[in-house]
Design a protein around this motif. Structure first.
Motif, PDB file in Angstrom:
ATOM      1  N   GLY A  40     143.512  10.162  43.706  1.00 56.63           N
ATOM      2  CA  GLY A  40     143.111   9.074  42.824  1.00 56.63           C
ATOM      3  C   GLY A  40     141.614   8.869  42.796  1.00 56.63           C
ATOM      4  O   GLY A  40     141.016   8.602  41.738  1.00 56.63           O
ATOM      5  N   MET A  41     140.980   9.001  43.954  1.00 57.74           N
ATOM      6  CA  MET A  41     139.514   8.884  44.003  1.00 57.74           C
ATOM      7  C   MET A  41     138.847  10.060  43.306  1.00 57.74           C
ATOM      8  O   MET A  41     137.904   9.903  42.538  1.00 57.74           O
ATOM      9  CB  MET A  41     139.050   8.844  45.467  1.00 57.74           C
ATOM     10  N   GLY A  42     139.348  11.261  43.593  1.00 58.85           N
ATOM     11  CA  GLY A  42     138.705  12.473  43.096  1.00 58.85           C
ATOM     12  C   GLY A  42     138.752  12.629  41.596  1.00 58.85           C
ATOM     13  O   GLY A  42     137.912  13.330  41.016  1.00 58.85           O
ATOM     14  N   ASP A  52     138.020  10.449  39.560  1.00 52.00           N
ATOM     15  CA  ASP A  52     136.846   9.740  39.041  1.00 52.00           C
ATOM     16  C   ASP A  52     135.686  10.732  39.028  1.00 52.00           C
ATOM     17  O   ASP A  52     135.262  11.215  40.086  1.00 52.00           O
ATOM     18  CB  ASP A  52     136.533   8.548  39.951  1.00 52.00           C
ATOM     19  N   GLY A  53     135.173  11.042  37.842  1.00 53.96           N
ATOM     20  CA  GLY A  53     134.112  12.028  37.718  1.00 53.96           C
ATOM     21  C   GLY A  53     132.864  11.676  38.500  1.00 53.96           C
ATOM     22  O   GLY A  53     132.076  12.562  38.855  1.00 53.96           O
ATOM     23  N   ARG A  54     132.646  10.407  38.777  1.00 51.63           N
ATOM     24  CA  ARG A  54     131.474  10.007  39.556  1.00 51.63           C
ATOM     25  C   ARG A  54     131.622  10.366  41.032  1.00 51.63           C
ATOM     26  O   ARG A  54     130.638  10.430  41.763  1.00 51.63           O
ATOM     27  CB  ARG A  54     131.251   8.489  39.425  1.00 51.63           C
ATOM     28  N   ILE A  55     132.864  10.571  41.470  1.00 49.20           N
ATOM     29  CA  ILE A  55     133.136  10.855  42.883  1.00 49.20           C
ATOM     30  C   ILE A  55     133.458  12.332  43.090  1.00 49.20           C
ATOM     31  O   ILE A  55     132.862  12.999  43.919  1.00 49.20           O
ATOM     32  CB  ILE A  55     134.300   9.978  43.396  1.00 49.20           C
ATOM     33  N   GLY A  56     134.402  12.862  42.302  1.00 38.80           N
ATOM     34  CA  GLY A  56     134.789  14.263  42.446  1.00 38.80           C
ATOM     35  C   GLY A  56     135.764  14.458  43.597  1.00 38.80           C
ATOM     36  O   GLY A  56     135.820  13.655  44.529  1.00 38.80           O
ATOM     37  N   ASN A  57     136.537  15.539  43.531  1.00 42.28           N
ATOM     38  CA  ASN A  57     137.595  15.724  44.529  1.00 42.28           C
ATOM     39  C   ASN A  57     137.202  16.579  45.724  1.00 42.28           C
ATOM     40  O   ASN A  57     137.961  16.707  46.673  1.00 42.28           O
ATOM     41  CB  ASN A  57     138.838  16.338  43.873  1.00 42.28           C
TER      42      ASN A  57
END
Length: 448
Positions: free
Chosen positions: A241-243, A245-250
């Protein structure tokens, strides 16, 4: 172009081989006679997929050679790369620059024509200016430039990273040096890979900042994993779920027993030390270092719970000892903290690792090394997955469970699941950041 590469460790050997594949004439220099002999026989002293084939190809093409003779290597060279170790210095946590400075001073005394002295080793901010002063002092008449060219090679994927980099960082002080570095990396310029030319200090800082940030992502998700275990959340779903987000990445959001290897531990310590020296404490980096060590110890507690509070007399199978798959590197690996705790607690430990035995025999005394996972788990009371080698991702878990004395698993890389463990007949399964499973005795189940 002729290039001299000082140091045939991981960075120096991979870089030298890849530069020769660019078409340059590369001479790799090392003071270790045994290592040079081995390289000249075509033997690679480290495990890196594909490196042996690429090395042999360029040796046969006449573009790559190995020697102890630094004057020979420097004769006609337009650039010399320093790729020697910068281990953590005892006592203060700073990078030990002894080998870097010694190499630079040797070059100063031997070089005759204009040359660019390039630091490939990871060095703290300000090192290249110190190096320039040391060279100038050793040979005031030498015509030279200094450049910073930090490496960004992932062990196990180093050739791909060198040939298809996210970016190449070059720190210089003169246009002349920039042009030499551009010629060296011309194949990447032509294929339009990003080449970032900066000042010396920025190039040095980029390396440390990048590694510290990646170490922070790993440590952050490991802390979230600990919270997931208490709350019933699943860290794999949280990471996904976090990854997204393009600002965070997986990338680097995979929970596990803590980071290790040749870069993150020493680079985070060196960066924290630099911050202290300049009066700018790096509280986040300092916390990352502390939490990473805490995570390794937390894994020991997890194993202790699975062993009913004591390792004494237990037989424990450990799958994986290197800090990551596709390498033989055990520097700062979680196994170096976890396995001694098992042995010290009275356990009989068997280890299976496709590449770890050569280095691990010395680093992990008191254990038995075996060739496959099924042999390792024979009559074991616990199996621990410490490194996610491909051969451990598709084990016959039913066969594993049947061979064990008590079928319990600590999956510290989250390869499997509670469902997999139950189906295979395990009586207990624990991982990182997910709900654990333990089959209750029949009497307790009946009472419920």
């Amino acid at each position: 172009m002729k290039i001299a590469m000082i140091g045939t460790g991981y960075v120096g050997l991979v870089s030298g081989v890849c530069f020769s594949d660019f078409g340059h004439d590369v001479v790799c220099v090392d003071k270790d006679a045994a290592k040079v002999e081995k390289l000249n026989r075509g033997e690679v002293p480290i495990y890196e997929p594909g490196l042996d084939v690429l090395m042999q190809k360029n040796v046969e093409a006449g573009r790559l050679s190995f020697t102890q003779d630094l004057p020979q290597a420097l004769d006609g060279a337009e650039a010399v790369f320093i790729a020697v170790g910068t281990p953590t210095r005892r006592g203060d946590g700073h990078a030990d620059l002894t080998y870097v400075m010694a190499a630079a001073q040797e070059v100063a005394k031997l070089a005759k024509d204009y040359i660019v002295i390039v630091t490939k080793s990871t060095v703290p901010v300000g090192t290249n200016r110190q190096l320039k002063q040391a060279v100038r002092k050793a040979n005031p008449d030498l015509d030279f430039d200094v450049a910073s060219n930090p490496e960004f090679l992932r062990e196990g994927a180093a050739i791909e990273d060198f040939m298809k980099p996210d970016r190449v960082v070059v720190g210089v002080q003169s246009q002349r040096a920039a042009e030499v570095m551009e010629d060296i990396y011309r194949p990447l310029y032509l294929r339009e890979f990003p080449i970032l030319v900066t000042d010396l200090e920025s190039a040095e800082m980029i390396k440390y900042a990048a590694n510290a940030f990646l170490a922070t992502k790993i440590t952050f998700i490991n802390e979230i994993a600990a919270l997931c275990e208490r709350t019933g959340a699943d860290v794999k779903q949280v990471s996904r779920g976090m990854g997204l987000d393009g600002r965070i990445g997986n990338k680097f959001l995979h929970a596990g027993p803590g980071y290790g290897g040749s870069c993150f531990p020493k680079d985070t310590r060196a960066l924290a030390r630099t911050g202290q020296e300049y009066g700018v404490p790096l509280h986040i980096t300092e916390a990352v270092i502390a939490v990473n060590e805490e995570m390794k110890r937390r894994m020991i507690d997890k194993l202790l719970d699975l062993c009913e509070g004591s390792f004494n007399g237990k037989t424990i199978a450990v799958l994986g000892a290197t800090f990551k798959p596709n390498t033989d590197d055990m520097r700062e690996a979680p196994s170096l903290t976890i396995v001694p705790a098992l042995v010290g607690g009275g356990a009989k430990v068997r280890i299976c690792d496709p590449q770890g035995e050569r280095e691990g025999t010395e680093r992990l005394p008191g254990v038995q090394w075996v060739e496959n996972a099924y042999k390792a788990v024979g009559n074991a009371d616990l199996v621990v997955i410490l490194t996610e080698w491909n051969e451990f991702r598709a084990l016959d878990l039913k066969r594993i469970a049947r061979r064990m004395n008590v079928a319990r698993m600590a999956d510290l890389r989250n390869i499997y699941s509670v469902k997999d463990a139950k189906r295979a007949g395990f009586v207990a399964y624990d991982s990182v950041g997910r709900t654990a499973f333990e089959r209750k005795p029949e009497a307790e189940e009946a009472a419920e």
